[in-house]
Design a protein around this motif. Structure first.
Motif: not given
Length: 497
Positions: A287, A275, A266, A386, A380, A282-284, A383, A270
């Motif tokens: 995922e 992304a 992660e 993920v 971030k 960039s928000s998800h 979950s 980031t």
């Protein structure tokens, strides 16, 4: 009667002698106590109780007496412990005893720092151990605040269990620290840069910047100096033991650091804006990437993006083998033979303690400020679903981490868990001490500190009184300016400037 007088005898003399003997017996009984108080130390303890309570000069008197009767006072420390804890000693007097080696065997390393917030000056509480010989610590550093200078012992502020000191070994100066991305490796690198600068060691350095190439390490990526071998290699590169051995001494220690593959992936995704590189929001983006990782990985061709098992990839496993279980296991077995210590980011203090004893360094050699860390707002949350996908995609890193995590805790058990807790507490105390005296505030928007666009990186503003303090300045210096500094120092050393 006349005959007795002629012989010089008188009943008055008999009475006088008898009273003298009786007085001596009575005094001995009170002075020495009962017959089991046989040693000079016991007799002194009974006879000098009034002197001991006289507050000012009692410690000097005890020391003077004990120095005279060293051979007989076997329980010396037990007596001094009683006085240390029960009798009030002026702090200034205690400090004088500690720093004046010609008058006392007291050591600063067995004191606990008590910070006076009004004066920025460290005093010391009375936890002095007179049983340990006063020996000069070769790695002590000078710490100055408001004109008060003292030798800061690297052994730290608390008394440790037997075996915690590194004074019985020779400090090592040759090390390959394989700097792993996003694993607190910049903090470890700062420790090595400080040590190397302090002891005038030679670094393997790139000609510019802070990367020794973006492929397997090679001599062609480094700035050559007129030396046969170097002391420290600690900048980003890809691992190649053969090439590293060509520039490092045969007795060099090999160390690296790993991080939980979930948080590491992660952080890498980031930090490197993967992304956007994969044209994902960039928000998800993470995922979405994990929904079809093979497709996106081929699109970006892996490589510099470190988009699959980045840790074992940087250790030299080819991209084509990152999904091959047998190749992964073979690489891990090879690494187990090559590295003396692999540290764990999640257990950073414990890792540094093992590192300290491997290198035979002192506590203040490894004290640290956390460098190049993302601010909390840039981290971030991952979950559970993920996290499972990350582990599946990064199988090589998962196996690598599991193997060395097991090895790490095996080393901790051999070291001693109680002993480890003591030294970790000591390290944290020293870290807190320097944080209070050096740092004014933590900021994440310093333009002088490099950071990716949109990613906050914590850095430190020093207190005004710490600006000229060598230890504070070194601990807060980030990778790029520190690399420039040691490169310039090394050029001047070899007349290359």
């Amino acid at each position: 009667m006349s005959d007795l007088k002629l012989q010089g005898f008188s009943w008055r003399k008999v009475l006088s002698v008898g009273l003298g003997i009786a007085s001596f017996v009575m005094f001995s009984y009170v002075y020495y106590g009962f017959t089991d108080l046989k040693t000079p130390a016991d007799r002194y303890h009974i006879a000098s109780s009034s002197i001991i309570r006289s507050a000012s000069g009692h410690r000097a008197k005890i020391e003077e007496y004990m120095n005279i009767h060293t051979g007989e006072a076997k329980n010396r420390s037990s007596y001094l412990d009683r006085f240390t804890l029960k009798e009030k000693v002026p702090q200034d007097d205690l400090f004088d005893i500690n720093v004046n080696a010609s008058k006392s065997t007291a050591s600063l390393r067995d004191s606990s720092p008590v910070v006076d917030n009004n004066r920025h000056t460290a005093k010391f509480s009375p936890l002095v151990d007179f049983t340990k010989p006063k020996t000069r610590n070769p790695h002590a550093d000078s710490v100055t605040f408001q004109g008060s200078t003292r030798r800061q012992s690297a052994q730290g502020p608390t008394t440790l269990s037997k075996g915690s000191s590194t004074r019985d070994c020779t400090p090592r100066t040759n090390i390959v620290f394989f700097k792993m991305h996003k694993c607190s490796s910049s903090t470890v690198q700062n420790i090595l840069l400080r040590y190397g600068e302090e002891h005038s060691l030679d670094f393997v350095l790139p000609p510019a910047g802070n990367y020794l190439g973006h492929s397997q390490f090679s001599r062609k990526w480094m700035l050559e100096f007129p030396v046969k071998e170097y002391n420290i290699l600690c900048h980003h590169t890809m691992f190649d033991e053969t090439a590293m051995k060509a520039v490092m001494p045969t007795n060099a220690v090999y160390v690296s650091i790993l991080r939980d593959p979930v948080t590491m992936f992660e952080s890498t995704f980031t930090y490197q804006h993967m992304a956007s590189m994969y044209h994902l929001p960039s928000s998800h983006g993470l995922e979405l990437f994990l929904e079809r990782p093979e497709q996106y990985y081929k699109m970006g061709d892996g490589g510099l993006l470190h988009a699959r098992s980045p840790m074992i990839y940087n250790f030299g496993l080819p991209k084509a083998d990152l999904g091959d279980v047998r190749k992964i296991e073979a690489k891990i077995e090879e690494l187990e033979m090559q590295f003396d210590l692999v540290m764990m980011t999640e257990h950073f203090e414990e890792s540094l303690i093992l590192f300290r004893h491997l290198m035979c360094w002192e506590i203040d050699d490894i004290v640290y400020f956390k460098l190049n860390a993302r601010s909390k707002s840039s981290v971030k949350t991952v979950s559970a679903s993920v996290a499972d996908k990350i582990k599946k995609w990064n199988y090589g890193d998962v196996k690598l981490y599991e193997t060395f995590n097991k090895t790490f805790w095996g080393k901790v058990r051999v070291f001693g868990e109680d002993r480890m807790r003591e030294e970790v507490a000591q390290l944290k105390m020293r870290k807190d001490f320097f944080s209070k005296h050096c740092i004014s505030q933590v900021v994440n928007n310093d333009n002088k500190v490099w950071h990716p666009a949109g990613i906050g990186i914590d850095s430190f503003k020093l207190r005004p009184e710490a600006m000229n303090n060598k230890m504070c300045v070194r601990m807060a210096r980030t990778e790029l300016p520190y690399t420039d500094l040691v490169r310039n120092i090394q050029k001047k050393r070899y007349y290359m400037h």
